[in-house]
Scaffold this motif. Structure first.
Motif, PDB file in Angstrom:
ATOM      1  N   PHE A 152     -94.806  85.504   3.706  1.00  0.00           N
ATOM      2  CA  PHE A 152     -94.375  84.737   2.431  1.00  0.00           C
ATOM      3  C   PHE A 152     -95.229  84.804   1.403  1.00  0.00           C
ATOM      4  O   PHE A 152     -96.236  84.307   1.561  1.00  0.00           O
ATOM      5  N   THR A 153     -94.902  85.058   0.083  1.00  0.00           N
ATOM      6  CA  THR A 153     -95.698  84.925  -1.145  1.00  0.00           C
ATOM      7  C   THR A 153     -95.799  83.440  -1.504  1.00  0.00           C
ATOM      8  O   THR A 153     -96.660  82.975  -2.146  1.00  0.00           O
ATOM      9  N   HIS A 154     -94.518  82.756  -0.988  1.00  0.00           N
ATOM     10  CA  HIS A 154     -94.436  81.517  -1.518  1.00  0.00           C
ATOM     11  C   HIS A 154     -92.988  80.978  -0.859  1.00  0.00           C
ATOM     12  O   HIS A 154     -92.283  81.893  -0.290  1.00  0.00           O
ATOM     13  N   GLY A 155     -92.514  79.816  -0.971  1.00  0.00           N
ATOM     14  CA  GLY A 155     -91.595  79.221  -0.384  1.00  0.00           C
ATOM     15  C   GLY A 155     -90.353  79.065  -1.109  1.00  0.00           C
ATOM     16  O   GLY A 155     -89.325  78.595  -0.672  1.00  0.00           O
ATOM     17  N   HIS A 156     -90.250  79.710  -2.270  1.00  0.00           N
ATOM     18  CA  HIS A 156     -88.809  79.807  -2.909  1.00  0.00           C
ATOM     19  C   HIS A 156     -87.803  80.576  -2.125  1.00  0.00           C
ATOM     20  O   HIS A 156     -88.213  81.704  -1.350  1.00  0.00           O
ATOM     21  N   ASP A 198     -85.714  82.905  -2.810  1.00  0.00           N
ATOM     22  CA  ASP A 198     -85.381  84.230  -3.275  1.00  0.00           C
ATOM     23  C   ASP A 198     -86.513  85.212  -2.822  1.00  0.00           C
ATOM     24  O   ASP A 198     -86.489  86.325  -2.752  1.00  0.00           O
ATOM     25  N   HIS A 199     -87.442  84.488  -1.836  1.00  0.00           N
ATOM     26  CA  HIS A 199     -88.521  85.200  -1.177  1.00  0.00           C
ATOM     27  C   HIS A 199     -88.454  84.890   0.326  1.00  0.00           C
ATOM     28  O   HIS A 199     -89.103  85.704   1.105  1.00  0.00           O
ATOM     29  N   THR A 200     -87.800  83.741   0.894  1.00  0.00           N
ATOM     30  CA  THR A 200     -87.811  83.672   2.034  1.00  0.00           C
ATOM     31  C   THR A 200     -86.575  83.521   3.069  1.00  0.00           C
ATOM     32  O   THR A 200     -86.519  83.765   4.196  1.00  0.00           O
ATOM     33  N   SER A 201     -85.617  83.449   2.039  1.00  0.00           N
ATOM     34  CA  SER A 201     -84.217  83.410   2.851  1.00  0.00           C
ATOM     35  C   SER A 201     -83.781  84.605   3.635  1.00  0.00           C
ATOM     36  O   SER A 201     -83.065  84.297   4.579  1.00  0.00           O
ATOM     37  N   GLY A 202     -84.273  85.748   3.412  1.00  0.00           N
ATOM     38  CA  GLY A 202     -84.098  86.633   4.309  1.00  0.00           C
ATOM     39  C   GLY A 202     -84.443  86.933   5.706  1.00  0.00           C
ATOM     40  O   GLY A 202     -84.188  87.784   6.482  1.00  0.00           O
ATOM     41  N   ILE A 203     -85.108  86.007   5.995  1.00  0.00           N
ATOM     42  CA  ILE A 203     -85.770  85.729   7.405  1.00  0.00           C
ATOM     43  C   ILE A 203     -84.585  85.654   8.095  1.00  0.00           C
ATOM     44  O   ILE A 203     -84.748  86.063   9.465  1.00  0.00           O
ATOM     45  N   THR A 204     -83.459  84.895   7.928  1.00  0.00           N
ATOM     46  CA  THR A 204     -82.522  84.712   8.628  1.00  0.00           C
ATOM     47  C   THR A 204     -81.731  85.952   9.291  1.00  0.00           C
ATOM     48  O   THR A 204     -81.547  86.269  10.529  1.00  0.00           O
ATOM     49  N   VAL A 205     -81.544  86.926   8.181  1.00  0.00           N
ATOM     50  CA  VAL A 205     -80.914  88.158   8.511  1.00  0.00           C
ATOM     51  C   VAL A 205     -81.736  89.014   9.684  1.00  0.00           C
ATOM     52  O   VAL A 205     -81.356  89.619  10.442  1.00  0.00           O
ATOM     53  N   LYS A 209     -94.848  75.217   4.447  1.00  0.00           N
ATOM     54  CA  LYS A 209     -94.002  74.249   5.152  1.00  0.00           C
ATOM     55  C   LYS A 209     -93.659  73.027   4.540  1.00  0.00           C
ATOM     56  O   LYS A 209     -92.646  72.519   4.354  1.00  0.00           O
ATOM     57  N   ARG A 210     -94.683  72.309   3.713  1.00  0.00           N
ATOM     58  CA  ARG A 210     -94.437  71.167   3.100  1.00  0.00           C
ATOM     59  C   ARG A 210     -93.331  71.460   1.865  1.00  0.00           C
ATOM     60  O   ARG A 210     -92.565  70.530   1.648  1.00  0.00           O
ATOM     61  N   ARG A 211     -93.526  72.719   1.212  1.00  0.00           N
ATOM     62  CA  ARG A 211     -92.380  72.601   0.213  1.00  0.00           C
ATOM     63  C   ARG A 211     -90.884  72.937   0.838  1.00  0.00           C
ATOM     64  O   ARG A 211     -89.868  72.168   0.509  1.00  0.00           O
ATOM     65  N   MET A 212     -90.835  73.381   2.180  1.00  0.00           N
ATOM     66  CA  MET A 212     -89.544  73.577   2.665  1.00  0.00           C
ATOM     67  C   MET A 212     -89.186  72.117   3.107  1.00  0.00           C
ATOM     68  O   MET A 212     -87.919  71.981   3.194  1.00  0.00           O
ATOM     69  N   ASP A 249     -97.507  75.670  -5.526  1.00  0.00           N
ATOM     70  CA  ASP A 249     -98.983  75.188  -5.050  1.00  0.00           C
ATOM     71  C   ASP A 249     -99.128  76.207  -3.526  1.00  0.00           C
ATOM     72  O   ASP A 249    -100.275  75.927  -3.054  1.00  0.00           O
ATOM     73  N   ASP A 250     -98.175  76.917  -3.195  1.00  0.00           N
ATOM     74  CA  ASP A 250     -98.149  77.452  -1.976  1.00  0.00           C
ATOM     75  C   ASP A 250     -98.530  79.054  -1.931  1.00  0.00           C
ATOM     76  O   ASP A 250     -98.022  79.900  -1.049  1.00  0.00           O
ATOM     77  N   ALA A 251     -98.535  79.532  -3.192  1.00  0.00           N
ATOM     78  CA  ALA A 251     -98.650  80.982  -3.633  1.00  0.00           C
ATOM     79  C   ALA A 251     -99.825  81.781  -2.831  1.00  0.00           C
ATOM     80  O   ALA A 251    -100.759  81.431  -2.747  1.00  0.00           O
ATOM     81  N   THR A 252     -99.143  82.847  -2.445  1.00  0.00           N
ATOM     82  CA  THR A 252    -100.198  84.135  -2.057  1.00  0.00           C
ATOM     83  C   THR A 252    -100.029  85.360  -2.696  1.00  0.00           C
ATOM     84  O   THR A 252     -99.011  85.573  -2.987  1.00  0.00           O
ATOM     85  N   PHE A 253    -101.192  85.941  -2.742  1.00  0.00           N
ATOM     86  CA  PHE A 253    -101.246  87.374  -3.367  1.00  0.00           C
ATOM     87  C   PHE A 253    -101.879  88.150  -2.191  1.00  0.00           C
ATOM     88  O   PHE A 253    -102.579  87.894  -1.623  1.00  0.00           O
ATOM     89  N   VAL A 254    -101.131  89.641  -2.364  1.00  0.00           N
ATOM     90  CA  VAL A 254    -101.592  90.469  -0.978  1.00  0.00           C
ATOM     91  C   VAL A 254    -102.378  91.565  -1.637  1.00  0.00           C
ATOM     92  O   VAL A 254    -101.789  92.319  -2.480  1.00  0.00           O
TER      93      VAL A 254
END
Length: 421
Positions: free
Chosen positions: A88-92, A94-101, A123-126, A185-190
């Motif tokens: 996850f590059t961050h907790g929004h 539009d970047h995380t919801s697909g994990i359910t599928v 996790k704190r954001r969620m 505040d939870d962003a990652t670049f890869v």
């Protein structure tokens, strides 16, 4: 790799991002490098990058609820291997919801669900989204013009977290994660050092940096610039933005990173210079502007966020909520103020008439302030509400940012409903 003609027109500004969104709406693959693709479905859904390794696929982000299934289908048209790791590059959403599928697919296949790796603050954001679920639903519905929207919560939390940097080796692929603060505040670049491929997450989004959203928590303009400078030092040959098309070629990748950093550094520098002289927020807002040559960059157009909103956010970061106007320290209620001003003006309808005249004269900002006083003084007056709707519509039509248009439209709709009674 040679960019396609549409990209070239996006780069020189002769095409708009809406044209690119239409072109990828069916689910499009960009072949980034050998064994690496990026999937796009719409500008407003974060890009999803898939890396093929000997241990399975690594995904960078997972799409939003509406596009998660089509995105996974596109990935599966390219490779049917199990998904080993999701970053996850961050907790929004539009970047995380697909994990359910993705998890549902793993369960159906009888294979292990992928591990999720992200910065510790995801996790704190969620958790915060669940605590403020009602508010988030309201705000997102307003921002994207979706009345009744329910903000999706309950995404699976990360299995592994990191703080500053993390280096992974998965199936022969080295993947380095770097934390930064920008839109979140939870962003990652890869960074894939052996490929010189950079996945920036939402640090790069093909519009002016989204660091000033009016109804969201604090954003971090200065640190956003620092992260872009870090990326610039890596000298990527390929840049995968969080939103928008992939950028090929070191020269263009560095230009995009550098220009974004310079825009943010300018706003932070100029805002702080005035604050350090004791300027109040209003003085700062009237004085700090982005140079037009920066705003002319096709990938820095203020179409989503507005640089003025960023100035407010920067001021708030350094100064807190008080704007330096003593009338705002412990203000009277909006209704009491409106009734007093209306009384002085000769009635709420006089204020509405003046607001309409100001609007017709092109003074939209002042017109909105005056019509809101009239509305607060006489909220049930249908003629005032009709004037209010017209004034707000004129302001919306002159607004460049999608956020500005969206939030003003909330009150235009309210005014039209009141005008009907």
């Amino acid at each position: 790799m040679r960019q396609d003609p549409l990209f070239e027109r996006l780069w020189d500004g002769s095409a708009q991002m809406e044209e690119w969104t239409a072109a990828v709406s069916h689910g499009a693959i960009t072949h980034v490098a050998e064994n690496i693709i990026t999937v796009h479905t719409t500008y407003f859904c974060g890009s999803v990058t898939a890396i093929r390794t000997s241990e399975g696929l690594v995904l960078i982000d997972t799409a939003k609820p509406e596009t998660a299934r089509p995105t996974l289908d596109v990935v599966r048209s390219w490779d049917n291997s199990p998904i080993h790791t999701v970053i996850f590059t961050h907790g929004h959403v539009d970047h995380t919801s697909g994990i359910t599928v993705i998890d549902e697919e793993a369960d159906a296949r009888g294979v292990a669900r992928p591990r999720i790796i992200a910065h510790r603050n995801v996790k704190r954001r969620m958790d915060r989204y669940e605590a403020s679920h009602g508010f988030n639903s309201i705000v997102q519905g307003q921002q994207f013009n979706m009345p009744g929207y329910i903000y999706p919560i309950g995404q699976r939390r990360p299995d592994e977290v990191y703080d500053d940097t993390l280096s992974l080796s998965i199936g022969g692929e080295r993947i380095d994660l770097f934390h930064g603060r920008g839109e979140t505040d939870d962003a990652t670049f890869v960074w894939l050092p052996e490929r010189r491929v950079l996945a920036s997450g939402d640090f790069v989004i093909w519009v002016f940096p989204n660091a000033g959203n009016p109804r969201k928590v604090q954003r971090y303009a200065a640190e956003w610039a620092v992260a872009l400078r870090q990326m610039e030092q890596l000298k990527p040959a390929i840049l995968i933005p969080g939103h928008g098309p992939v950028v090929f070629g070191e020269e263009r990748a560095l230009q995009m990173l550098r220009d974004g950093a310079e825009a943010l550094e300018h706003l932070v520098r100029e805002t702080l210079a005035l604050m350090n002289k004791g300027a109040a927020l209003d003085d700062v807002l009237q004085s700090v502007k982005v140079p037009p040559e920066i705003l002319a960059k096709p990938y820095l157009l203020p179409k989503y966020d507005d640089p003025e909103f960023l100035v407010r956010s920067i001021y708030h970061f350094y100064a807190g909520w008080f704007d330096g106007n003593p009338a705002h320290l412990k203000p009277a209620s909006a209704t009491d103020l409106a009734l007093e001003v209306a009384g002085l003006a000769g009635g709420a309808r006089k204020l509405a008439e003046r607001a309409a005249a100001l609007s017709e004269a092109g003074q939209s900002r002042l017109a909105v302030q005056i019509i809101e006083l009239a509305s607060a003084a006489a909220p049930d007056d249908k003629s005032i509400q009709a004037t209010r709707a017209a004034v707000l519509r004129t302001c919306i039509d002159g607004e460049s940012s999608l956020m500005g248009k969206a939030f003003l439209a909330v009150y235009e709709r309210e005014a039209r409903q009141r005008a009907k009674g």
